[in-house]
Write a protein that holds these residues in place. Structure first.
Motif, PDB file in Angstrom:
ATOM      1  N   GLU A  24       1.027  -1.488   0.193  1.00  0.00           N
ATOM      2  CA  GLU A  24      -0.395   0.114  -0.008  1.00  0.00           C
ATOM      3  C   GLU A  24       0.706   1.138  -0.183  1.00  0.00           C
ATOM      4  N   ARG A  25       2.215   1.241   1.365  1.00  0.00           N
ATOM      5  CA  ARG A  25       2.682   1.980   0.689  1.00  0.00           C
ATOM      6  C   ARG A  25       3.792   2.518  -0.605  1.00  0.00           C
ATOM      7  N   TRP A  26       3.972   1.184  -1.500  1.00  0.00           N
ATOM      8  CA  TRP A  26       4.279   1.491  -2.654  1.00  0.00           C
ATOM      9  C   TRP A  26       3.604   1.970  -3.442  1.00  0.00           C
ATOM     10  N   ARG A  27       2.278   1.623  -3.846  1.00  0.00           N
ATOM     11  CA  ARG A  27       1.053   2.187  -4.278  1.00  0.00           C
ATOM     12  C   ARG A  27       0.901   3.572  -4.067  1.00  0.00           C
ATOM     13  N   SER A  28       0.942   4.525  -2.826  1.00  0.00           N
ATOM     14  CA  SER A  28       1.134   5.636  -2.571  1.00  0.00           C
ATOM     15  C   SER A  28       2.556   6.175  -3.415  1.00  0.00           C
ATOM     16  N   ALA A  29       3.212   5.926  -3.351  1.00  0.00           N
ATOM     17  CA  ALA A  29       4.842   6.432  -3.695  1.00  0.00           C
ATOM     18  C   ALA A  29       4.333   6.632  -5.270  1.00  0.00           C
ATOM     19  N   HIS A  30       4.108   4.780  -5.794  1.00  0.00           N
ATOM     20  CA  HIS A  30       3.867   5.220  -7.239  1.00  0.00           C
ATOM     21  C   HIS A  30       3.385   6.933  -7.846  1.00  0.00           C
ATOM     22  N   SER A  31       2.378   6.851  -6.481  1.00  0.00           N
ATOM     23  CA  SER A  31       1.184   7.959  -7.685  1.00  0.00           C
ATOM     24  C   SER A  31       2.373   9.434  -7.415  1.00  0.00           C
ATOM     25  N   GLU A  32       3.147   9.364  -6.169  1.00  0.00           N
ATOM     26  CA  GLU A  32       3.767  10.543  -5.807  1.00  0.00           C
ATOM     27  C   GLU A  32       4.476  10.627  -6.846  1.00  0.00           C
ATOM     28  N   TYR A  33       5.299   9.386  -7.639  1.00  0.00           N
ATOM     29  CA  TYR A  33       6.142   9.674  -8.740  1.00  0.00           C
ATOM     30  C   TYR A  33       5.586  10.129 -10.063  1.00  0.00           C
ATOM     31  N   ASN A  34       4.358   9.144  -9.991  1.00  0.00           N
ATOM     32  CA  ASN A  34       3.383  10.197 -11.229  1.00  0.00           C
ATOM     33  C   ASN A  34       3.247  11.360 -11.634  1.00  0.00           C
ATOM     34  N   GLU A  35       2.829  12.446 -10.272  1.00  0.00           N
ATOM     35  CA  GLU A  35       2.631  13.316 -10.018  1.00  0.00           C
ATOM     36  C   GLU A  35       4.381  14.129 -10.221  1.00  0.00           C
ATOM     37  N   ILE A  36       5.323  14.100  -9.289  1.00  0.00           N
ATOM     38  CA  ILE A  36       6.134  14.391 -10.004  1.00  0.00           C
ATOM     39  C   ILE A  36       6.938  14.307 -11.439  1.00  0.00           C
ATOM     40  N   MET A  37       6.643  13.057 -11.707  1.00  0.00           N
ATOM     41  CA  MET A  37       6.951  13.348 -13.141  1.00  0.00           C
ATOM     42  C   MET A  37       6.277  13.974 -14.561  1.00  0.00           C
ATOM     43  N   GLU A  38       4.873  14.297 -13.961  1.00  0.00           N
ATOM     44  CA  GLU A  38       4.061  14.731 -14.685  1.00  0.00           C
ATOM     45  C   GLU A  38       4.582  16.462 -14.726  1.00  0.00           C
ATOM     46  N   GLU A  39       4.663  17.264 -13.394  1.00  0.00           N
ATOM     47  CA  GLU A  39       5.363  17.819 -13.706  1.00  0.00           C
ATOM     48  C   GLU A  39       6.662  18.226 -14.212  1.00  0.00           C
ATOM     49  N   ILE A  40       7.239  17.274 -14.495  1.00  0.00           N
ATOM     50  CA  ILE A  40       9.165  17.463 -14.934  1.00  0.00           C
ATOM     51  C   ILE A  40       8.707  17.040 -16.668  1.00  0.00           C
ATOM     52  N   LEU A  41       7.445  16.534 -17.169  1.00  0.00           N
ATOM     53  CA  LEU A  41       7.257  16.050 -18.542  1.00  0.00           C
ATOM     54  C   LEU A  41       6.764  17.761 -18.905  1.00  0.00           C
ATOM     55  N   GLU A  42       5.773  18.265 -18.293  1.00  0.00           N
ATOM     56  CA  GLU A  42       5.300  19.430 -19.039  1.00  0.00           C
ATOM     57  C   GLU A  42       6.480  20.303 -19.026  1.00  0.00           C
ATOM     58  N   ALA A  43       6.805  20.226 -17.678  1.00  0.00           N
ATOM     59  CA  ALA A  43       8.097  21.698 -18.278  1.00  0.00           C
ATOM     60  C   ALA A  43       8.549  21.232 -19.595  1.00  0.00           C
ATOM     61  N   LEU A  44       9.498  19.971 -19.547  1.00  0.00           N
ATOM     62  CA  LEU A  44       9.753  19.802 -20.564  1.00  0.00           C
ATOM     63  C   LEU A  44       9.401  20.006 -22.301  1.00  0.00           C
ATOM     64  N   VAL A  45       8.164  19.485 -21.733  1.00  0.00           N
ATOM     65  CA  VAL A  45       7.552  19.445 -23.315  1.00  0.00           C
ATOM     66  C   VAL A  45       7.414  21.126 -23.571  1.00  0.00           C
ATOM     67  N   LYS A  46       7.128  21.740 -22.736  1.00  0.00           N
ATOM     68  CA  LYS A  46       6.837  23.546 -23.246  1.00  0.00           C
ATOM     69  C   LYS A  46       8.559  23.837 -23.186  1.00  0.00           C
ATOM     70  N   LYS A  47       9.047  22.961 -22.439  1.00  0.00           N
ATOM     71  CA  LYS A  47      10.664  24.102 -22.731  1.00  0.00           C
ATOM     72  C   LYS A  47      10.858  23.710 -24.559  1.00  0.00           C
ATOM     73  N   ASN A  48      10.512  22.414 -25.068  1.00  0.00           N
ATOM     74  CA  ASN A  48      10.754  22.350 -26.253  1.00  0.00           C
ATOM     75  C   ASN A  48      10.258  22.623 -26.954  1.00  0.00           C
ATOM     76  N   ASN A  49       8.758  23.119 -26.569  1.00  0.00           N
ATOM     77  CA  ASN A  49       8.004  23.810 -27.881  1.00  0.00           C
ATOM     78  C   ASN A  49       7.161  22.995 -28.503  1.00  0.00           C
ATOM     79  N   GLY A  50       6.731  21.686 -27.515  1.00  0.00           N
ATOM     80  CA  GLY A  50       6.228  20.361 -28.243  1.00  0.00           C
ATOM     81  C   GLY A  50       4.725  20.855 -27.151  1.00  0.00           C
ATOM     82  N   THR A  51       4.215  19.369 -27.602  1.00  0.00           N
ATOM     83  CA  THR A  51       3.051  19.304 -27.684  1.00  0.00           C
ATOM     84  C   THR A  51       2.665  17.838 -26.690  1.00  0.00           C
TER      85      THR A  51
END
Length: 108
Positions: A24-51
């Motif tokens: 259960e703790r690992w599933r929670s960590a996975h959710s947190e990981y997804n939130e962090i990755m979404e922020e990183i990916l949004e910034a990366l896509v924006k930086k590269n003028n992509g969608t």
């Protein structure tokens, strides 16, 4: 969170498996990981003028062994694996166990 996955390493080594409470703790960590990755990916896509749509097409292409505008560097496999771990819990679990193993090895 990698230290939390040391229990998984021990369970694999001894054959005891994974305690339910720990999973259960690992599933929670996975959710947190997804939130962090979404922020990183949004910034990366924006930086590269992509969608996001074009980015996800590149991810699919990369997973199939191709290339895309965000993956011009041939050494992108670790990055793609981290993205794959967002949708694939087993991939996430393996990545975290590998990080726990590296941490354990450094502290010996």
């Amino acid at each position: 969170h990698a230290a939390d996955f040391e229990t998984a390493l021990d369970g694999d080594r001894t054959g005891a498996g994974t305690p339910i409470k720990q999973a259960e703790r690992w599933r929670s960590a996975h959710s947190e990981y997804n939130e962090i990755m979404e922020e990183i990916l949004e910034a990366l896509v924006k930086k590269n003028n992509g969608t996001i749509e074009a980015f996800m097409k590149d991810v699919q292409c990369a997973l199939a062994g191709g290339e895309g505008f965000l993956f011009e560097d041939e050494n992108y496999s670790e990055f793609v694996e981290r993205i794959q771990a967002m949708d694939d819990y087993e991939c996430f679990h393996r990545i975290m166990c590998e990080a726990a193993q590296r941490a354990r090895s450094r502290h010996k």
